[in-house]
Write an enzyme that holds these catalytic residues in place. Structure first.
Site, PDB file in Angstrom:
ATOM      1  N   LYS A 177       0.816  -1.222   0.000  1.00 30.36           N
ATOM      2  CA  LYS A 177       0.000   0.000   0.000  1.00 30.36           C
ATOM      3  C   LYS A 177       0.854   1.278   0.000  1.00 30.36           C
ATOM      4  CE  LYS A 177      -4.052  -2.132   2.088  1.00 30.36           C
ATOM      5  NZ  LYS A 177      -5.067  -2.113   3.150  1.00 30.36           N
ATOM      6  N   GLY A 232      -1.675   0.534  13.299  1.00 29.94           N
ATOM      7  CA  GLY A 232      -1.005   0.142  12.058  1.00 29.94           C
ATOM      8  C   GLY A 232      -1.738   0.695  10.848  1.00 29.94           C
ATOM      9  N   TYR A 248     -11.452 -11.208  10.006  1.00 34.23           N
ATOM     10  CA  TYR A 248     -12.585 -12.122   9.824  1.00 34.23           C
ATOM     11  C   TYR A 248     -12.037 -13.529   9.685  1.00 34.23           C
ATOM     12  CZ  TYR A 248     -11.117 -11.018   5.106  1.00 34.23           C
ATOM     13  OH  TYR A 248     -10.345 -10.800   3.998  1.00 34.23           O
TER      14      TYR A 248
END
Ligand code: NDP
Length: 289
Positions: A70, A132, A231
């Site tokens: 990213k 983070g 998840y």
């Protein structure tokens, strides 16, 4: 040039686990769009080369970017959206006539998922656990949704301080660090909160290893909404803990994943896909796994 198939991908390393191709296939079918969306594992220090290979194809309209790229994507694009600039990271690249725009759909995805679950964001007092990339990516959209205050709690105090300072430079919202001074007083300070938090978000990776953040149980008591960005195929330990302490709504990050994808899709095609059935489908396949 007429485009017969739109091409896109998600860059990551590792990337085998990604559900993004399934999600975008289901979105594209809603609009009868010819989209070919694949996973691409870029070498750890090879994001730029991988992006150049993708975009050498004139049918490539964009890409999603996940860990650990990213920041590489943030540096590579020609311009940044406000979300990406404030998040300090890019998870969506959009090809335009004037170059590549970097955007970030993580925060919008989280906000939309909270709203889908009828969680009131405007005016809420938020405890964000973790400092983070996920916490940083989520904060701009939460602040845009008029959250009233944010407290950041993180194992590494300095990272929480850095996140608060970065966010303050980019917004007017009330945001502070827990612990204020040292790690030793953190549990105490949180236990002393007189007004309960309206929303608690776990933005750490702890649930992936079945671990809980070191927080007093009292912070969960009476908290109406608890969210874990992780998840799994079953409730995370964090959600189990919240439910055992009578939190009314305890949700994992699957909906955030679907909603961030929906926002990326919107950024590429200008069309908002229906997310409910996609979410239900992913939940069903994860529970039967
Ligand atoms: P980072 O590596 O940037 O940050 C990890 C965070 O977890 C830091 O705050 C770190 O604290 C904390 N942490 C890790 N291990 C421990 C530990 N043993 N004890 C206490 N704290 C710990 O990861 P990201 O922020 O990018 O991602 C965090 C999680 O969010 C990931 O698990 C990811 O799966 C999930 N995520 C989900 C999304 C979704 O769509 N549902 C989207 C993005 C992320 P410290 O600073 O002290 O190291």
């Amino acid at each position: 040039m007429a485009i017969s198939t739109f091409k896109a991908c998600v860059f990551g390393n590792p990337i085998a686990q990604s559900k993004s191709p399934i999600i975008h296939k289901m979105f594209a079918e809603q609009f009868d769009l010819p989209l070919e969306y694949v996973k691409r594992e870029a070498p750890a220090s090879g994001f730029v080369e991988s992006a150049e290979v993708l975009f050498a194809d004139p049918e490539a309209l964009g890409a999603n970017v996940t860990m650990p790229f990213k920041h590489d994507a943030f540096a590579w694009v020609n311009s940044l959206s406000s979300q990406a600039e404030r998040a300090g990271a890019v998870n969506t690249i959009i090809r335009t006539k004037n170059g590549f725009i970097g955007d970030n759909s993580d925060g919008v995805g989280l906000v939309n998922d909270l709203l889908n679950h009828n969680i009131k964001i405007a005016g809420a007092k938020l405890l964000m656990i973790g400092a983070g990339g996920a916490a940083k990516g989520a904060l701009p959209a939460l602040l845009d949704a008029s959250i009233s205050s944010v407290h950041i709690y993180n194992r590494s105090h300095q990272k929480a301080v850095d996140l608060v300072n970065y966010t303050k430079e980019h917004s007017q919202a009330y945001i502070s660090v827990y612990p204020r001074q040292t790690n030793q007083v953190k549990a105490l300070e949180l236990a002393e909160q007189t007004t309960p938090f309206d929303i608690i978000i776990n933005a750490t990776s702890l649930s992936l290893s079945n671990q809980l953040p070191a927080l007093p149980d009292t912070i969960f008591e009476g908290c109406p909404a608890v969210y874990d960005m992780v998840y799994l195929n079953q409730d995370t330990v964090f959600l189990e803990k919240a439910k055992s302490l009578s939190c009314k709504t305890a949700i994992d990050g699957l909906g955030m994943l679907v909603e961030q994808a929906a926002h990326s899709f919107f950024l590429w095609f200008g069309k908002k896909p229906e997310t409910r059935e996609v979410y239900k489908y992913l939940r069903a396949i994860s529970q039967s796994a």
